[in-house]
Write an enzyme that holds these catalytic residues in place. Structure first.
Site, PDB file in Angstrom:
ATOM      1  N   GLN A   1     -19.630  22.168 -25.749  1.00  0.00           N
ATOM      2  CA  GLN A   1     -18.698  21.342 -24.964  1.00  0.00           C
ATOM      3  C   GLN A   1     -18.540  19.975 -25.653  1.00  0.00           C
TER       4      GLN A   1
ATOM      5  N   ARG B   1     -16.371  20.034 -28.682  1.00  0.00           N
ATOM      6  CA  ARG B   1     -14.929  20.161 -28.413  1.00  0.00           C
ATOM      7  C   ARG B   1     -14.383  18.874 -27.781  1.00  0.00           C
TER       8      ARG B   1
ATOM      9  N   GLU C   1      12.241  13.167 -31.850  1.00  0.00           N
ATOM     10  CA  GLU C   1      12.093  12.081 -32.829  1.00  0.00           C
ATOM     11  C   GLU C   1      11.642  12.619 -34.183  1.00  0.00           C
TER      12      GLU C   1
HETATM   13  C1  LIG Z   1      11.327   6.917 -12.795  1.00  0.00           C
HETATM   14  C2  LIG Z   1      10.815   5.702 -13.440  1.00  0.00           C
HETATM   15  C3  LIG Z   1      11.797   4.741 -13.874  1.00  0.00           C
HETATM   16  C4  LIG Z   1      11.264   3.444 -14.268  1.00  0.00           C
HETATM   17  C5  LIG Z   1      12.393   2.522 -14.518  1.00  0.00           C
HETATM   18  C6  LIG Z   1      12.004   1.303 -15.222  1.00  0.00           C
HETATM   19  C7  LIG Z   1      13.169   0.533 -15.678  1.00  0.00           C
HETATM   20  C8  LIG Z   1      13.098  -0.183 -16.993  1.00  0.00           C
HETATM   21  C9  LIG Z   1      11.909  -0.572 -17.637  1.00  0.00           C
HETATM   22  C10 LIG Z   1      11.963  -0.704 -19.135  1.00  0.00           C
HETATM   23  C11 LIG Z   1      11.303   0.457 -19.746  1.00  0.00           C
HETATM   24  C12 LIG Z   1      11.244   0.552 -21.199  1.00  0.00           C
HETATM   25  C13 LIG Z   1      10.881   1.965 -21.523  1.00  0.00           C
HETATM   26  C14 LIG Z   1      10.934   2.257 -22.951  1.00  0.00           C
HETATM   27  C15 LIG Z   1      10.468   3.638 -23.180  1.00  0.00           C
HETATM   28  C16 LIG Z   1      10.642   3.994 -24.629  1.00  0.00           C
HETATM   29  C17 LIG Z   1      10.300   5.381 -24.869  1.00  0.00           C
HETATM   30  C18 LIG Z   1      11.309   6.068 -25.685  1.00  0.00           C
HETATM   31  C19 LIG Z   1      11.412   7.442 -25.182  1.00  0.00           C
HETATM   32  C20 LIG Z   1      11.488   8.432 -26.258  1.00  0.00           C
HETATM   33  C21 LIG Z   1      11.919   9.726 -25.759  1.00  0.00           C
HETATM   34  C22 LIG Z   1      12.245  10.558 -26.899  1.00  0.00           C
HETATM   35  C23 LIG Z   1      13.560  11.184 -26.792  1.00  0.00           C
HETATM   36  C24 LIG Z   1      13.931  11.832 -28.056  1.00  0.00           C
HETATM   37  C25 LIG Z   1      14.909  11.383 -28.814  1.00  0.00           C
HETATM   38  C26 LIG Z   1      15.289  12.068 -30.077  1.00  0.00           C
HETATM   39  O1  LIG Z   1      14.736  13.062 -30.464  1.00  0.00           O
HETATM   40  S1  LIG Z   1      16.549  11.358 -30.973  1.00  0.00           S
HETATM   41  C27 LIG Z   1      16.841  12.396 -32.358  1.00  0.00           C
HETATM   42  C28 LIG Z   1      15.744  12.314 -33.370  1.00  0.00           C
HETATM   43  N1  LIG Z   1      16.095  13.068 -34.536  1.00  0.00           N
HETATM   44  C29 LIG Z   1      15.339  13.094 -35.608  1.00  0.00           C
HETATM   45  O2  LIG Z   1      14.277  12.511 -35.635  1.00  0.00           O
HETATM   46  C30 LIG Z   1      15.900  13.815 -36.776  1.00  0.00           C
HETATM   47  C31 LIG Z   1      14.903  13.970 -37.882  1.00  0.00           C
HETATM   48  N2  LIG Z   1      15.571  13.914 -39.158  1.00  0.00           N
HETATM   49  C32 LIG Z   1      15.608  12.777 -39.924  1.00  0.00           C
HETATM   50  O3  LIG Z   1      15.078  11.754 -39.540  1.00  0.00           O
HETATM   51  C33 LIG Z   1      16.291  12.867 -41.240  1.00  0.00           C
HETATM   52  O4  LIG Z   1      17.383  13.667 -41.269  1.00  0.00           O
HETATM   53  C34 LIG Z   1      15.323  13.215 -42.378  1.00  0.00           C
HETATM   54  C35 LIG Z   1      14.462  11.989 -42.582  1.00  0.00           C
HETATM   55  C36 LIG Z   1      14.440  14.388 -42.077  1.00  0.00           C
HETATM   56  C37 LIG Z   1      16.089  13.537 -43.681  1.00  0.00           C
HETATM   57  O5  LIG Z   1      17.145  12.649 -43.811  1.00  0.00           O
HETATM   58  P1  LIG Z   1      18.129  12.633 -45.045  1.00  0.00           P
HETATM   59  O6  LIG Z   1      18.520  14.020 -45.407  1.00  0.00           O
HETATM   60  O7  LIG Z   1      19.207  11.636 -44.839  1.00  0.00           O
HETATM   61  O8  LIG Z   1      17.180  11.993 -45.975  1.00  0.00           O
HETATM   62  P2  LIG Z   1      16.541  12.289 -47.360  1.00  0.00           P
HETATM   63  O9  LIG Z   1      15.359  13.136 -47.184  1.00  0.00           O
HETATM   64  O10 LIG Z   1      17.596  12.717 -48.312  1.00  0.00           O
HETATM   65  O11 LIG Z   1      16.153  10.819 -47.625  1.00  0.00           O
HETATM   66  C38 LIG Z   1      17.034   9.833 -48.051  1.00  0.00           C
HETATM   67  C39 LIG Z   1      16.221   8.575 -48.237  1.00  0.00           C
HETATM   68  O12 LIG Z   1      16.108   7.952 -46.943  1.00  0.00           O
HETATM   69  C40 LIG Z   1      14.745   7.757 -46.644  1.00  0.00           C
HETATM   70  N3  LIG Z   1      14.635   7.839 -45.180  1.00  0.00           N
HETATM   71  C41 LIG Z   1      14.816   8.896 -44.414  1.00  0.00           C
HETATM   72  N4  LIG Z   1      14.651   8.558 -43.130  1.00  0.00           N
HETATM   73  C42 LIG Z   1      14.387   7.245 -43.107  1.00  0.00           C
HETATM   74  C43 LIG Z   1      14.111   6.308 -42.067  1.00  0.00           C
HETATM   75  N5  LIG Z   1      14.067   6.683 -40.782  1.00  0.00           N
HETATM   76  N6  LIG Z   1      13.879   5.030 -42.410  1.00  0.00           N
HETATM   77  C44 LIG Z   1      13.898   4.639 -43.695  1.00  0.00           C
HETATM   78  N7  LIG Z   1      14.134   5.487 -44.724  1.00  0.00           N
HETATM   79  C45 LIG Z   1      14.381   6.768 -44.434  1.00  0.00           C
HETATM   80  C46 LIG Z   1      14.019   8.832 -47.379  1.00  0.00           C
HETATM   81  O13 LIG Z   1      12.682   8.498 -47.535  1.00  0.00           O
HETATM   82  C47 LIG Z   1      14.792   8.848 -48.679  1.00  0.00           C
HETATM   83  O14 LIG Z   1      14.363   7.766 -49.448  1.00  0.00           O
HETATM   84  P3  LIG Z   1      14.340   7.892 -51.038  1.00  0.00           P
HETATM   85  O15 LIG Z   1      15.730   8.180 -51.457  1.00  0.00           O
HETATM   86  O16 LIG Z   1      13.813   6.563 -51.483  1.00  0.00           O
HETATM   87  O17 LIG Z   1      13.397   9.016 -51.354  1.00  0.00           O
HETATM   88  C1  LIG Z   2      12.531  16.975 -24.844  1.00  0.00           C
HETATM   89  C2  LIG Z   2      13.481  16.636 -25.953  1.00  0.00           C
HETATM   90  C3  LIG Z   2      14.203  15.452 -25.873  1.00  0.00           C
HETATM   91  C4  LIG Z   2      15.130  15.143 -26.873  1.00  0.00           C
HETATM   92  N1  LIG Z   2      15.896  14.012 -26.749  1.00  0.00           N
HETATM   93  C5  LIG Z   2      16.875  13.752 -27.663  1.00  0.00           C
HETATM   94  C6  LIG Z   2      17.723  12.622 -27.516  1.00  0.00           C
HETATM   95  O1  LIG Z   2      17.580  11.834 -26.590  1.00  0.00           O
HETATM   96  N2  LIG Z   2      18.699  12.440 -28.418  1.00  0.00           N
HETATM   97  C7  LIG Z   2      18.885  13.278 -29.468  1.00  0.00           C
HETATM   98  O2  LIG Z   2      19.791  13.045 -30.258  1.00  0.00           O
HETATM   99  N3  LIG Z   2      18.069  14.338 -29.670  1.00  0.00           N
HETATM  100  C8  LIG Z   2      17.081  14.602 -28.773  1.00  0.00           C
HETATM  101  N4  LIG Z   2      16.252  15.692 -28.947  1.00  0.00           N
HETATM  102  C9  LIG Z   2      16.437  16.571 -30.089  1.00  0.00           C
HETATM  103  C10 LIG Z   2      15.335  16.456 -31.118  1.00  0.00           C
HETATM  104  O3  LIG Z   2      15.399  15.257 -31.801  1.00  0.00           O
HETATM  105  C11 LIG Z   2      15.403  17.628 -32.067  1.00  0.00           C
HETATM  106  O4  LIG Z   2      15.143  18.797 -31.335  1.00  0.00           O
HETATM  107  C12 LIG Z   2      14.410  17.466 -33.198  1.00  0.00           C
HETATM  108  O5  LIG Z   2      14.826  16.451 -34.077  1.00  0.00           O
HETATM  109  C13 LIG Z   2      14.156  18.765 -33.973  1.00  0.00           C
HETATM  110  O6  LIG Z   2      15.319  19.255 -34.485  1.00  0.00           O
HETATM  111  P1  LIG Z   2      15.781  20.780 -34.264  1.00  0.00           P
HETATM  112  O7  LIG Z   2      15.757  21.034 -32.813  1.00  0.00           O
HETATM  113  O8  LIG Z   2      17.054  20.880 -35.002  1.00  0.00           O
HETATM  114  O9  LIG Z   2      14.691  21.653 -34.941  1.00  0.00           O
HETATM  115  P2  LIG Z   2      14.863  22.517 -36.257  1.00  0.00           P
HETATM  116  O10 LIG Z   2      15.052  21.601 -37.407  1.00  0.00           O
HETATM  117  O11 LIG Z   2      15.887  23.558 -36.065  1.00  0.00           O
HETATM  118  O12 LIG Z   2      13.419  23.144 -36.351  1.00  0.00           O
HETATM  119  C14 LIG Z   2      13.129  24.521 -36.155  1.00  0.00           C
HETATM  120  C15 LIG Z   2      11.978  24.910 -37.094  1.00  0.00           C
HETATM  121  O13 LIG Z   2      12.401  24.801 -38.431  1.00  0.00           O
HETATM  122  C16 LIG Z   2      11.491  24.028 -39.203  1.00  0.00           C
HETATM  123  N5  LIG Z   2      12.250  23.287 -40.212  1.00  0.00           N
HETATM  124  C17 LIG Z   2      13.451  22.678 -40.107  1.00  0.00           C
HETATM  125  N6  LIG Z   2      13.805  22.086 -41.259  1.00  0.00           N
HETATM  126  C18 LIG Z   2      12.814  22.315 -42.118  1.00  0.00           C
HETATM  127  C19 LIG Z   2      12.591  21.950 -43.496  1.00  0.00           C
HETATM  128  N7  LIG Z   2      13.451  21.198 -44.170  1.00  0.00           N
HETATM  129  N8  LIG Z   2      11.449  22.361 -44.069  1.00  0.00           N
HETATM  130  C20 LIG Z   2      10.550  23.081 -43.393  1.00  0.00           C
HETATM  131  N9  LIG Z   2      10.702  23.448 -42.096  1.00  0.00           N
HETATM  132  C21 LIG Z   2      11.822  23.073 -41.477  1.00  0.00           C
HETATM  133  C22 LIG Z   2      10.830  23.106 -38.195  1.00  0.00           C
HETATM  134  O14 LIG Z   2       9.533  22.733 -38.646  1.00  0.00           O
HETATM  135  C23 LIG Z   2      10.760  24.001 -36.963  1.00  0.00           C
HETATM  136  O15 LIG Z   2       9.595  24.784 -37.044  1.00  0.00           O
HETATM  137  C24 LIG Z   2      15.301  16.015 -27.972  1.00  0.00           C
HETATM  138  C25 LIG Z   2      14.520  17.173 -28.062  1.00  0.00           C
HETATM  139  C26 LIG Z   2      13.624  17.485 -27.075  1.00  0.00           C
HETATM  140  C27 LIG Z   2      12.829  18.753 -27.168  1.00  0.00           C
END
Ligand SMILES: CCCCCCCCCCCCCCCCCCCCCCC/C=C/C(=O)SCCNC(=O)CCNC(=O)[C@H](O)C(C)(C)COP(=O)(O)OP(=O)(O)OC[C@H]1O[C@@H](n2cnc3c(N)ncnc32)[C@H](O)[C@@H]1OP(=O)(O)O
Ligand SMILES: Cc1cc2nc3c(=O)[nH]c(=O)nc-3n(C[C@H](O)[C@H](O)[C@H](O)COP(=O)(O)OP(=O)(O)OC[C@H]3O[C@@H](n4cnc5c(N)ncnc54)[C@H](O)[C@@H]3O)c2cc1C
Length: 664
Positions: A330, A333, A424
């Site tokens: 336990q 873990r 994210e």
């Molecule tokens: C009931 C209660 C109520 C209470 C009410 C109270 C009221 C108010 C009170 C106030 C409260 C405040 C509360 C705040 C709470 C905050 C919490 C937040 C909540 C969060 C919830 C989450 C919801 C989810 C949201 C989402 O998911 S949004 C969508 C997100 N999507 C992704 O993340 C996509 C992932 N993909 C990527 O990021 C990119 O496509 C990639 C990085 C994988 C690839 O990109 P790309 O193809 O363009 O890039 P390359 O691989 O070619 O790289 C190019 C170069 O760019 C660099 N790079 C890439 N990304 C970044 C970056 N982000 N920054 C800087 N540089 C970056 C690469 O490194 C490459 O660089 P190089 O060329 O030098 O190598």
């Molecule tokens: C609860 C929740 C809240 C969200 N809120 C928001 C929001 O507010 N706004 C918004 O814009 N989005 C939001 N999203 C979306 C979220 O950002 C995406 O789902 C997330 O970025 C993953 O992308 P995808 O769904 O396209 O996954 P995919 O990229 O399709 O992933 C599927 C599988 O493929 C693999 N994969 C994909 N690409 C590669 C690669 N290059 N190499 C190796 N493996 C790979 C992944 O590892 C994964 O296993 C939310 C998602 C969830 C679940």
């Protein structure tokens, strides 16, 4: 019995000043007092009750969240809470809501990507919640690959407008939180097209619903994407779907800090890097790392208290059975998870500092630390959320059968938390970003460019490739220098091995794809090194309070020795340690478990969680588990009558049929 502290004997065993540890956990006396005050304010307010939350059908659950959010806003105004206090209140209300995306992504996107003029126009409206916004990036067919998004924003010079359009089903926005039923506006990410040319992804502020009657505006189709994983849990959030049919917005609603489109339709790129378009994600990834320790510590608090209450086997002469927390299995873990909660706390504090630093530099047009900030936020988001999600599930198992009850608090905590591994940025996709950063660093090693910050260790690559551990006895594993070198050598060697294998490919992208699994492991090794180093650096600070530093040293030792044990293959395979040294590490780990054991309950008390926040019968502060479990069972709607609804239609005919069969 009410009023009895069943964990009092455990609390008496503490060898440190719990009140001082509470301050270390909170980060400062100010933070502690703030959290303490706001958590009690929420716990004592019936408007924030969580009673029956997991039993509500979706529509009622969602409406209840709307009520809570409105009530929270009312209290924030009445009490004149600062932004810091309001954010704490949101944390302790403990319910995902549209407000998270409004405050956490919509506002930061405008702040980070909007010009001064745009901020002046939109932020006051958003701050007063006169408009409600969300972050609409992901599409049905495209999430991780942001450059693959299909939504278009085509400039029309005739009218000085952008036309926002969803050309295909897969271009439907899909997932944005707060979008489905609440948001009036969204920051929409779309391909910017002007003069027939595609300039890639940019952000646009788009109004979706009428501010009068909340009806979707012409050309906008919007709704909720449906029920998600878990009872209650993230279903308080209206993750949405959105389609545009040639929706027109004024040109000045393109977020223009990174690039602009002139009145004539000319595309102009500013001298800030395009990656700033991804800045909101960097900000949120940093907050997710800080939040990982909140979620993990909560699960660990429940599992630790319950493990001290629960007894199984080993009764001597009719005496009590053994507390399950005394079983080494336990401990093996549970205690590494307790240690991880503290480790993530400190790395989260550090990352906040790094993020603030990079933000200040960006304001002064210094973009030099942006790649490191991206790698650290991406990598640590991936590492901490994976470990936390797995850790919450492990805590459920540590609580045996009762952990599976919703009244343990663990199923809901898991269901709310687990999407953090995906949103994210999918955790594997993010690790591969770290791997790219590492490969770039290794390839530049001979160029005279000195690695700095978290990759400074690569500057000592020759030493790290050759050195061997000098550990001779178990307690040598307590020397910080021995540990840091072990983690540095492992990370450096794994990166160099990947780089060497990559160089065998003619096409580097093909090589990267082929070696992706190894690259992701190298990225994990690098991120673990960061967490270990930051924990050790924390211990080098002046930490007041009797025994507090000693407890943190035990936790730190458990954190890194557990990792070393779990990833033995890496440490042995890269040749830094021998199997004898690995075995000594394990001996030391067991010794640390024994040192931690008497302090376990007090170490989770140091999180200072109210019973309202924990929302767990197994994790109750007083340990009065069994009577409360028994009582809670009777509150289930199924127990409102002795005879089940459906008895007459289904059970009775069945019983009758069995009687007939028996007579035959
Ligand atoms: C009931 C209660 C109520 C209470 C009410 C109270 C009221 C108010 C009170 C106030 C409260 C405040 C509360 C705040 C709470 C905050 C919490 C937040 C909540 C969060 C919830 C989450 C919801 C989810 C949201 C989402 O998911 S949004 C969508 C997100 N999507 C992704 O993340 C996509 C992932 N993909 C990527 O990021 C990119 O496509 C990639 C990085 C994988 C690839 O990109 P790309 O193809 O363009 O890039 P390359 O691989 O070619 O790289 C190019 C170069 O760019 C660099 N790079 C890439 N990304 C970044 C970056 N982000 N920054 C800087 N540089 C970056 C690469 O490194 C490459 O660089 P190089 O060329 O030098 O190598
Ligand atoms: C609860 C929740 C809240 C969200 N809120 C928001 C929001 O507010 N706004 C918004 O814009 N989005 C939001 N999203 C979306 C979220 O950002 C995406 O789902 C997330 O970025 C993953 O992308 P995808 O769904 O396209 O996954 P995919 O990229 O399709 O992933 C599927 C599988 O493929 C693999 N994969 C994909 N690409 C590669 C690669 N290059 N190499 C190796 N493996 C790979 C992944 O590892 C994964 O296993 C939310 C998602 C969830 C679940």
């Amino acid at each position: 019995m009410e009023g009895v502290d069943y964990l009092a004997d455990e609390r008496k065993k503490a060898e440190f000043d719990v009140n001082e540890m509470k301050i270390v956990w909170a980060g400062s006396r100010h933070n502690f007092e703030l959290s303490d005050r706001i958590s009690k304010l929420v716990a004592n307010d019936p408007g924030f009750s969580k009673e029956g939350r997991t039993m509500l059908p979706r529509k009622e659950l969602f409406k209840n969240t709307l009520r809570k959010a409105t009530y929270a806003w009312k209290r924030i105004i009445e009490l004149r809470l600062s932004e810091e206090e309001a954010a704490k209140l949101r944390h302790f209300v403990d319910e995902p809501a549209f407000t998270d995306l409004h405050w956490g992504m919509f506002i930061p996107a405008i702040k980070g990507q909007g010009t001064d003029e745009q901020q002046k126009k939109w932020l006051p409206l958003a701050y007063k919640m006169q408009i409600i916004g969300c972050y609409a990036q992901t599409e049905l067919g495209h999430g991780s690959n942001v450059q693959g998004l299909e939504t278009t924003a085509t400039f029309d010079p005739q009218t000085d407008e952008f036309v926002i359009h969803s050309p295909t089903l897969t271009s439907s926005k899909w997932w944005p939180g707060g979008l489905g039923k609440v948001s009036t506006h969204a920051v929409v990410y779309a391909r910017l097209i002007t003069n027939g040319k595609d300039y890639g992804i940019n952000g646009f502020i788009v109004q979706l619903r009428s501010l009068e009657d909340h009806k979707p505006l012409p050309g906008v189709t919007v709704g909720d994407i449906g029920l998600k994983f878990g009872n209650g849990a993230y279903n308080t959030m209206d993750n949405g779907v959105l389609r545009f049919d040639h929706v027109r917005i004024p040109r000045d609603q393109m977020l223009m800090r990174v690039s602009q489109v002139t009145r004539e339709g000319k595309y102009v790129q500013s001298d800030v890097p395009r990656q700033l378009l991804y800045g909101t994600m960097v900000y949120v990834r940093q907050t997710i790392v800080s939040d990982a320790s909140n979620a993990l510590s909560r699960a660990v608090c429940i599992a630790t208290r319950y493990s001290a209450v629960r007894r199984q086997f080993g009764s001597q002469n009719g005496g009590q059975e053994i507390q399950v927390i005394d079983y080494k299995t336990q401990q093996n873990r549970l205690f590494p998870l307790l240690a991880s909660a503290y480790a993530f706390r400190f790395v989260g504090e550090w990352l906040k500092w790094l993020y603030t630093d990079v933000t200040q530099r960006l304001q002064a047009n210094d973009f030099s630390t942006l790649p490191e900030a991206h790698a650290c936020t991406a990598g640590l988001k991936s590492l901490t959320t994976t470990a936390t999600a797995d850790g919450i599930e492990e805590c459920r198992k540590l609580c045996g059968g009762h952990g599976y009850l919703c009244s343990s608090g663990l199923p809901e905590l898991f269901a709310v938390y687990v999407p953090a591994c995906t949103y994210e940025g999918d955790n594997t996709v993010l690790l591969l970003q770290v791997a790219r950063f590492l490969m770039k660093t290794v390839s530049q090693l001979g160029s005279g460019k000195k690695p700095v910050g978290t990759i400074a260790y690569m500057g000592r690559i020759e030493h790290l490739m050759q050195c061997r551990s000098d550990v001779k006895q178990a307690k040598d594993w307590l020397k910080p220098s021995a540990v840091v070198e072990a983690f540095e050598a492992r990370a450096a060697r794994m990166s160099v091995a990947c780089a060497q294998n990559l160089s065998k490919f003619d096409n580097p992208e093909e090589g990267f794809a082929e070696l992706a699994a190894d690259l992701a492991e190298a990225a994990v090794a690098h991120c673990q090194l960061i967490v270990v180093s930051k924990f050790i650096e924390k211990l080098q600070q002046d930490i007041p309070g009797e025994g507090v530093k000693q407890q943190l040293e035990v936790l730190c030792g458990i954190y890194y020795l557990f990792l070393l044990h779990k990833h033995q293959g890496d440490f042995l395979g890269t040749g830094y340690i021998t199997s004898k040294q690995a075995s000594l590490a394990n001996d030391q780990l067991r010794a640390l478990y024994s040192q931690l054991r008497p302090n376990a309950i007090s170490l989770v008390d140091a999180f200072n969680y109210t019973d309202h926040f924990l929302d767990s019968i197994l994790g109750r502060y007083d340990g009065n588990v069994y009577p409360k479990l028994y009582e809670a069972a009777w509150k289930d709607p199924l127990n409102q009558s002795d005879i089940a609804d459906g008895f007459h239609e289904y059970i009775r005919p069945l019983l009758k049929q069995q009687l007939r069969t028996a007579r035959l």
